[in-house]
Design a protein around this motif. Structure first.
Motif, PDB file in Angstrom:
ATOM      1  N   GLN A  35      28.526  49.472 -59.489  1.00  4.45           N
ATOM      2  CA  GLN A  35      29.500  50.525 -59.166  1.00  4.45           C
ATOM      3  C   GLN A  35      30.722  49.962 -58.460  1.00  4.45           C
ATOM      4  O   GLN A  35      31.845  50.344 -58.735  1.00  4.45           O
ATOM      5  N   LEU A  36      30.456  49.019 -57.556  1.00  2.71           N
ATOM      6  CA  LEU A  36      31.573  48.387 -56.846  1.00  2.71           C
ATOM      7  C   LEU A  36      32.483  47.666 -57.834  1.00  2.71           C
ATOM      8  O   LEU A  36      33.709  47.746 -57.761  1.00  2.71           O
ATOM      9  N   ALA A  37      31.833  47.016 -58.764  1.00  7.12           N
ATOM     10  CA  ALA A  37      32.609  46.290 -59.780  1.00  7.12           C
ATOM     11  C   ALA A  37      33.459  47.257 -60.588  1.00  7.12           C
ATOM     12  O   ALA A  37      34.637  47.015 -60.854  1.00  7.12           O
ATOM     13  N   LEU A  38      32.832  48.390 -60.969  1.00  4.16           N
ATOM     14  CA  LEU A  38      33.567  49.397 -61.737  1.00  4.16           C
ATOM     15  C   LEU A  38      34.716  49.965 -60.934  1.00  4.16           C
ATOM     16  O   LEU A  38      35.831  50.118 -61.434  1.00  4.16           O
ATOM     17  N   ALA A  39      34.393  50.281 -59.639  1.00  2.00           N
ATOM     18  CA  ALA A  39      35.420  50.880 -58.792  1.00  2.00           C
ATOM     19  C   ALA A  39      36.592  49.961 -58.628  1.00  2.00           C
ATOM     20  O   ALA A  39      37.742  50.380 -58.649  1.00  2.00           O
ATOM     21  N   GLN A  40      36.311  48.730 -58.520  1.00  2.00           N
ATOM     22  CA  GLN A  40      37.406  47.790 -58.346  1.00  2.00           C
ATOM     23  C   GLN A  40      38.254  47.717 -59.606  1.00  2.00           C
ATOM     24  O   GLN A  40      39.463  47.601 -59.554  1.00  2.00           O
ATOM     25  N   GLY A  41      37.611  47.947 -60.763  1.00  2.84           N
ATOM     26  CA  GLY A  41      38.342  47.827 -62.021  1.00  2.84           C
ATOM     27  C   GLY A  41      38.959  49.121 -62.502  1.00  2.84           C
ATOM     28  O   GLY A  41      39.844  49.102 -63.343  1.00  2.84           O
ATOM     29  N   LEU A  42      38.507  50.319 -61.983  1.00  2.00           N
ATOM     30  CA  LEU A  42      38.939  51.621 -62.512  1.00  2.00           C
ATOM     31  C   LEU A  42      40.390  51.895 -62.135  1.00  2.00           C
ATOM     32  O   LEU A  42      40.727  51.950 -60.948  1.00  2.00           O
ATOM     33  N   ASN A  43      41.179  52.037 -63.167  1.00  2.00           N
ATOM     34  CA  ASN A  43      42.594  52.326 -62.892  1.00  2.00           C
ATOM     35  C   ASN A  43      43.223  52.893 -64.152  1.00  2.00           C
ATOM     36  O   ASN A  43      42.642  52.854 -65.245  1.00  2.00           O
ATOM     37  N   MET A  44      44.403  53.440 -63.962  1.00  2.00           N
ATOM     38  CA  MET A  44      45.171  53.884 -65.139  1.00  2.00           C
ATOM     39  C   MET A  44      46.646  53.797 -64.786  1.00  2.00           C
ATOM     40  O   MET A  44      47.040  53.992 -63.630  1.00  2.00           O
ATOM     41  N   THR A  45      47.414  53.511 -65.776  1.00  2.00           N
ATOM     42  CA  THR A  45      48.869  53.434 -65.577  1.00  2.00           C
ATOM     43  C   THR A  45      49.548  54.277 -66.652  1.00  2.00           C
ATOM     44  O   THR A  45      49.121  54.283 -67.808  1.00  2.00           O
ATOM     45  N   PHE A  46      50.587  54.983 -66.198  1.00  2.00           N
ATOM     46  CA  PHE A  46      51.335  55.820 -67.154  1.00  2.00           C
ATOM     47  C   PHE A  46      52.705  56.109 -66.553  1.00  2.00           C
ATOM     48  O   PHE A  46      52.887  56.032 -65.326  1.00  2.00           O
ATOM     49  N   PRO A  47      53.659  56.412 -67.372  1.00  2.00           N
ATOM     50  CA  PRO A  47      54.989  56.738 -66.842  1.00  2.00           C
ATOM     51  C   PRO A  47      54.925  58.029 -66.023  1.00  2.00           C
ATOM     52  O   PRO A  47      54.027  58.856 -66.210  1.00  2.00           O
ATOM     53  N   ARG A  48      55.873  58.195 -65.144  1.00  2.00           N
ATOM     54  CA  ARG A  48      55.902  59.391 -64.286  1.00  2.00           C
ATOM     55  C   ARG A  48      56.411  60.620 -65.040  1.00  2.00           C
ATOM     56  O   ARG A  48      56.167  61.745 -64.626  1.00  2.00           O
ATOM     57  N   VAL A  49      57.153  60.366 -66.104  1.00  2.00           N
ATOM     58  CA  VAL A  49      57.774  61.498 -66.815  1.00  2.00           C
ATOM     59  C   VAL A  49      57.603  61.323 -68.328  1.00  2.00           C
ATOM     60  O   VAL A  49      57.813  60.230 -68.850  1.00  2.00           O
ATOM     61  N   PHE A  50      57.187  62.404 -68.999  1.00  2.00           N
ATOM     62  CA  PHE A  50      57.131  62.426 -70.466  1.00  2.00           C
ATOM     63  C   PHE A  50      57.981  63.578 -70.973  1.00  2.00           C
ATOM     64  O   PHE A  50      58.131  64.586 -70.287  1.00  2.00           O
ATOM     65  N   LYS A  51      58.456  63.430 -72.171  1.00  2.00           N
ATOM     66  CA  LYS A  51      59.146  64.549 -72.825  1.00  2.00           C
ATOM     67  C   LYS A  51      58.112  65.439 -73.500  1.00  2.00           C
ATOM     68  O   LYS A  51      57.160  64.955 -74.106  1.00  2.00           O
ATOM     69  N   ALA A  52      58.336  66.742 -73.393  1.00  2.00           N
ATOM     70  CA  ALA A  52      57.397  67.703 -73.992  1.00  2.00           C
ATOM     71  C   ALA A  52      57.256  67.445 -75.488  1.00  2.00           C
ATOM     72  O   ALA A  52      58.243  67.240 -76.185  1.00  2.00           O
ATOM     73  N   GLY A  53      56.023  67.422 -75.926  1.00  2.00           N
ATOM     74  CA  GLY A  53      55.756  67.290 -77.354  1.00  2.00           C
ATOM     75  C   GLY A  53      55.709  65.862 -77.855  1.00  2.00           C
ATOM     76  O   GLY A  53      55.236  65.613 -78.965  1.00  2.00           O
ATOM     77  N   ASN A  54      56.193  64.908 -77.045  1.00  2.00           N
ATOM     78  CA  ASN A  54      56.164  63.508 -77.502  1.00  2.00           C
ATOM     79  C   ASN A  54      54.764  62.924 -77.376  1.00  2.00           C
ATOM     80  O   ASN A  54      53.976  63.348 -76.521  1.00  2.00           O
ATOM     81  N   SER A  55      54.476  61.937 -78.193  1.00  2.00           N
ATOM     82  CA  SER A  55      53.206  61.228 -78.024  1.00  2.00           C
ATOM     83  C   SER A  55      53.333  60.328 -76.795  1.00  2.00           C
ATOM     84  O   SER A  55      54.435  59.933 -76.414  1.00  2.00           O
ATOM     85  N   PHE A  56      52.215  60.034 -76.161  1.00  2.00           N
ATOM     86  CA  PHE A  56      52.251  59.145 -75.001  1.00  2.00           C
ATOM     87  C   PHE A  56      50.891  58.476 -74.836  1.00  2.00           C
ATOM     88  O   PHE A  56      49.902  58.890 -75.436  1.00  2.00           O
ATOM     89  N   SER A  57      50.880  57.425 -73.995  1.00  2.00           N
ATOM     90  CA  SER A  57      49.647  56.653 -73.799  1.00  2.00           C
ATOM     91  C   SER A  57      49.388  56.435 -72.321  1.00  2.00           C
ATOM     92  O   SER A  57      50.326  56.351 -71.527  1.00  2.00           O
ATOM     93  N   ILE A  58      48.107  56.334 -72.012  1.00  2.00           N
ATOM     94  CA  ILE A  58      47.700  55.986 -70.648  1.00  2.00           C
ATOM     95  C   ILE A  58      46.833  54.732 -70.750  1.00  2.00           C
ATOM     96  O   ILE A  58      45.863  54.704 -71.514  1.00  2.00           O
ATOM     97  N   GLN A  59      47.228  53.740 -70.043  1.00  2.00           N
ATOM     98  CA  GLN A  59      46.454  52.489 -70.064  1.00  2.00           C
ATOM     99  C   GLN A  59      45.379  52.570 -68.987  1.00  2.00           C
ATOM    100  O   GLN A  59      45.677  52.767 -67.809  1.00  2.00           O
ATOM    101  N   SER A  60      44.120  52.461 -69.412  1.00  2.00           N
ATOM    102  CA  SER A  60      43.033  52.481 -68.432  1.00  2.00           C
ATOM    103  C   SER A  60      42.527  51.059 -68.233  1.00  2.00           C
ATOM    104  O   SER A  60      42.701  50.204 -69.090  1.00  2.00           O
ATOM    105  N   SER A  61      41.910  50.855 -67.083  1.00  2.00           N
ATOM    106  CA  SER A  61      41.278  49.549 -66.857  1.00  2.00           C
ATOM    107  C   SER A  61      39.897  49.768 -66.257  1.00  2.00           C
ATOM    108  O   SER A  61      39.620  50.805 -65.661  1.00  2.00           O
ATOM    109  N   GLY A  62      39.051  48.795 -66.393  1.00  2.00           N
ATOM    110  CA  GLY A  62      37.680  48.900 -65.938  1.00  2.00           C
ATOM    111  C   GLY A  62      36.737  48.716 -67.106  1.00  2.00           C
ATOM    112  O   GLY A  62      37.172  48.397 -68.225  1.00  2.00           O
TER     113      GLY A  62
END
Lengths: 289, 376, 165
Positions: A18-45
């Protein structure tokens, strides 16, 4: 004793994982998206997790594989708003906020135009307010230019170009001296909305009648009734003829038809005959046979 | 003990026999009516009694019986009698019922008499009173009424050209389409308001004009406010207004507050309401020979003449009375109980309260009309 | 209209089990760019109805009941919130909103009187539950743009949208 040792080893292993997972759990994404546009969230862990996207306009829940890019196709999030993203893996969580903003491309105008009918020649008598929306009915609140055009059948045109504030703009226009149906258009880019504004004649002006003998009766008829700007008064407008003689009255409310009003009344020598329409008085005749 | 019982039984039998004999020889009117015989209602012993019988028959809609009682029935048919009473064309009295009647003798001799029959009808717009003078003649030992039939004026065959002018309205629909255009309600304006206090309570009088170029369905609501701006009462004009106003037409209105004193009222909030309505500019009604009669019996009289070619079933006359300064002092109205046939004048009379008649120096009259099936 | 800043302290009943309390409401003087003057009665009614719409909004999203929106929302705002509630119900999740502070200002009153626009900086707590298990509780802030339109007896929210601060 051995059983206790085994339990301790397993527990330590779980905590370590769990500690290993917690250390690795993250996500990054832009602060602003345009409505209706496709977008991605990068996860880690490592391992599986659940992603929640929460806002008043939309709620999404998706099972994800940590470490991968989480892709949202276009129109997945179309409602403008402030959202919270929460990534949950077991008891571990990671969260962040982002905003969906409206598309800058207008798709719809809410055009509040008033009135739909007014007398001619009224300064500032016509008003129009517009709210600008994108294709997903989000209010486009960034300043943008809106044009208002009022065109009359006589060819005159009033145009105003204004900047929206918080998604709204408004204007006032004058009705012209000529009766008829005006087109009131609000336009932003390729998007426009049209309202029809009917300019109608004002009160009768210089109301005048004439009288002539018609058998035993008098034939009373007005001249063509115009308003003070020269527009013929609308058919159906009531004209009141009153004949009085020694305290006795004869009264008829007659609608204007084809521009004038006419009626037959008793022919009484010396009778006073008057004509009026609403609060406007016309001429008076003393009838002599 | 036994003998006392027999005496009582015999006494009871004797009383019963006496009562049966009395009831047979001098029957009560209601008893006669129940067994289908002649009743006091059918008494022909006095002129008043025969007119009372006639009133009862009209109330019961016993047309055949009423018709058969007439001495001059050869002069008209039973349907003509009924039409004379209730209208040849559908009008206010066609669907009315007789609520009560009064019999008022005028004069009587040994052979003939004249009696007024005052008929109180219940109509769709309230009470309506018609008065008929009934001539009664003696025929042997009985009195018989004569009915003075009033035939509807016959309109000469003709063609009356009417250039129809009509407004129809298409509304936007009920769906919520914010910002979408809808047709504007007509613009109306209250041009005069005047509160008055009468014995029957407070009233708000005034006039309303349709300033627009389209017909308006109108009504007026008044809210009385106290010194503390609290609402005392709210009432509408109901039928004391002409609800349909053509462009530039003016209607009076009267709003009654039966239980309110004028001294309690600080201000009045007037709310005119208007809505678009499909309407026709016809029929045109001429008000003829209009005259103000001073007290006693102060009234406004005149005649209505339908200048159009179709029948007007119900006509409502509304009169506004002004003082010498041109201020509204009273509003009164009258429904005509008979239909208005084309070109056939029908008289009307509007009563004016005696105490107001001296203040009145002019008047303005409007006519609201209703035609069954509408004017198409 | 140009009175000094008003502070409304409105008590709200909440069905939420978390953070029940009062939201403070601060009303800035109206800064209108419309031509129509704003009567005090209108201003009071609009703010009252807007604050009541927050109660409906909270209850509807907590109970996943779109019917609770009927009184205070109309048009796009109602449609979007209804969609959210349906999504929540389908996923078995719910959201508890608890507004803490409102700092609002009327910015537009359309000349024909058929709309009023409010800008509201809101501080709120948001608790998100999945199958009644609390996933997260967050203190958030957002700037709302709200358009209200008059109905028979009240102003109803037609646009309910946040703007990045």
């Amino acid at each position: 004793m051995r059983l206790r040792q085994l339990f301790l080893i397993i527990s330590l292993a779980v905590v370590t994982m769990q500690l290993a997972l917690a250390q690795g759990l993250n996500m990054t994404f832009p602060r602003v998206f345009k409505a209706g546009n496709s977008f991605s969230i990068q996860s880690s862990g490592n391992g599986k997790a659940t992603l929640y996207i929460i806002g008043p306009g939309q709620v999404l829940k998706r099972d994800v594989q940590l470490g991968e890019m989480i892709f949202f196709q276009s129109a997945s999030l179309s409602n403008s708003g402030h959202y919270l993203a929460v990534l949950v893996a077991g008891s571990e969580k990671k969260s962040g906020t982002f905003d969906i903003v409206p598309s800058s491309q207008p798709a719809e105008l809410s055009f509040l135009a008033k009135p739909s009918r007014l007398p001619v020649d009224l300064k500032g008598g016509i008003t129009g307010a517009v709210y600008v929306f994108d294709a997903y009915h989000n209010l486009i609140y960034t300043p943008a230019l809106v044009s208002f055009e009022l065109s009359s059948p006589g060819g005159s045109m009033q145009t105003k170009v204004l900047l929206t504030h918080d998604g709204a703009a408004w204007t006032g226009m004058d009705s012209t001296a000529l009766q008829g149906t005006d087109r009131f258009v609000a336009r932003m880019g390729d998007v426009s909305e049209t309202r029809l504004v009917q300019q109608v004649p004002g009160d009768p002006c210089g109301l005048k009648m004439s009288a002539q003998q018609s058998g035993q009766q008098i034939q009373l008829a007005t001249e063509t009734v115009y308003d003070c700007r020269g527009n013929p008064v609308t058919d159906g407008t009531i004209v009141t003829f009153t004949e009085s003689y020694h305290g006795t009255l004869w009264t008829v409310d007659v609608p204007i038809k084809r521009g004038f009003a006419e009626v037959e009344m008793p022919s009484i020598n010396g009778a006073a005959i008057s004509v009026a329409s609403g609060i406007v008085l016309g001429n008076q005749i003393e009838w002599k046979r | 003990m036994v003998s006392q019982g027999r005496i009582f039984a015999l006494l009871l039998a004797a009383v019963t026999i006496v009562l049966v004999v009395v009831g047979t020889v001098w029957p009560s009117p209601s008893a006669v009516a129940y067994v289908g015989g002649e009743s006091l209602r059918s008494s022909t012993s006095t002129p008043e009694a025969v007119v009372e019988n006639l009133g009862n028959d009209i109330r019961d809609q016993a047309w055949e019986k009423a018709y058969s009682s007439f001495a001059n029935k050869a002069e008209f048919t039973e349907p003509e009698f009924v039409h004379d009473l209730k209208g040849y064309s559908p009008g206010l009295l066609t669907y009315a019922t007789l609520n009560s009647f009064e019999v008022l003798p005028i004069h009587a001799s040994a052979k003939e008499a004249d009696v007024l029959l005052k008929l109180h009808w219940s109509t769709i717009v309230g009470a309506s009173v018609t008065t008929r003078r009934v001539h009664v003649v003696r025929n042997g030992d009985r009195w018989e009424p004569e009915w003075q039939i009033v035939k509807d004026p016959s309109v000469p065959p003709q063609i009356i050209p009417v250039n129809y002018l009509r407004w129809d309205v298409i509304y936007r629909g009920s769906e919520d389409d914010w910002g979408a255009q809808d047709v504007e309600s007509p613009h109306v304006r209250i041009v005069d308001v005047h509160p008055v206090e009468r014995a029957e309570g407070m009233m708000v009088l005034g006039e309303l004009i349709n300033e627009d170029v389209v017909p308006a369905y109108v009504s007026v609501t008044a809210t009385l406010l106290s010194k503390h701006q609290s609402v005392i009462a709210t009432e509408g004009s109901f039928d004391k207004i002409s609800h349909l106003l053509l462009p530039k037409q003016v209607t009076p209105f009267l709003i009654r507050f039966p239980d309110v004193q004028l001294s309690d009222v600080e201000s009045i909030r007037m709310t005119p309401l208007s809505a678009l309505i499909a309407a026709s500019a016809d029929p045109v009604i001429e008000i003829e020979n209009e005259q103000l009669h001073p007290s006693p019996d102060s009234s406004l009289t005149g005649q209505l003449a339908n200048q159009s070619g179709q029948i007007v079933n119900v006509a409502h006359v509304l009169a506004t009375f002004y003082d010498s300064a041109g201020q509204v002092v009273w509003v009164a109205d009258k429904y005509l109980d008979h239909a208005l046939l084309p070109q056939a004048p029908v008289p009307f009379e509007i009563h004016i309260p005696e105490d107001l008649s001296k203040k009145i120096s002019s008047q303005r009259t409007v006519v609201a009309t209703y035609s069954f099936g509408g004017y198409q | 209209m140009l009175k000094s800043i008003l502070i409304f302290c409105l008590a709200f009943n909440t069905v939420s089990s978390f953070g029940a309390g009062q939201a403070s409401v601060r009303v800035e003087p109206a800064n209108l760019h419309g031509s129509r003057p704003l009567q005090e009665q209108t201003e009071t009614a609009v703010i009252r109805d807007y604050m009541q719409s927050w109660e409906s909004f909270r209850a509807a999203l907590e109970q996943n009941s779109a019917l609770l929106l009927d009184q205070d929302f109309v048009g796009t705002a109602k449609e979007k919130l209804t969609d959210t509630i349906q999504q929540q119900a389908l996923l078995g999740v719910s959201t508890h909103y608890m507004d803490r502070e409102h700092d609002l200002q009327i910015v537009f009153y359309s000349p024909e009187g058929l709309s009023i626009e409010i800008v509201d900086k809101v501080q709120y707590d948001m608790q998100f539950l999945d199958k009644k298990r609390v996933i997260t509780t967050q203190r958030m802030s957002a700037r709302y743009i709200v358009i209200l339109t008059p109905s028979e007896v009240r102003w109803r929210v037609r646009v309910f949208q946040t703007v990045p601060e």
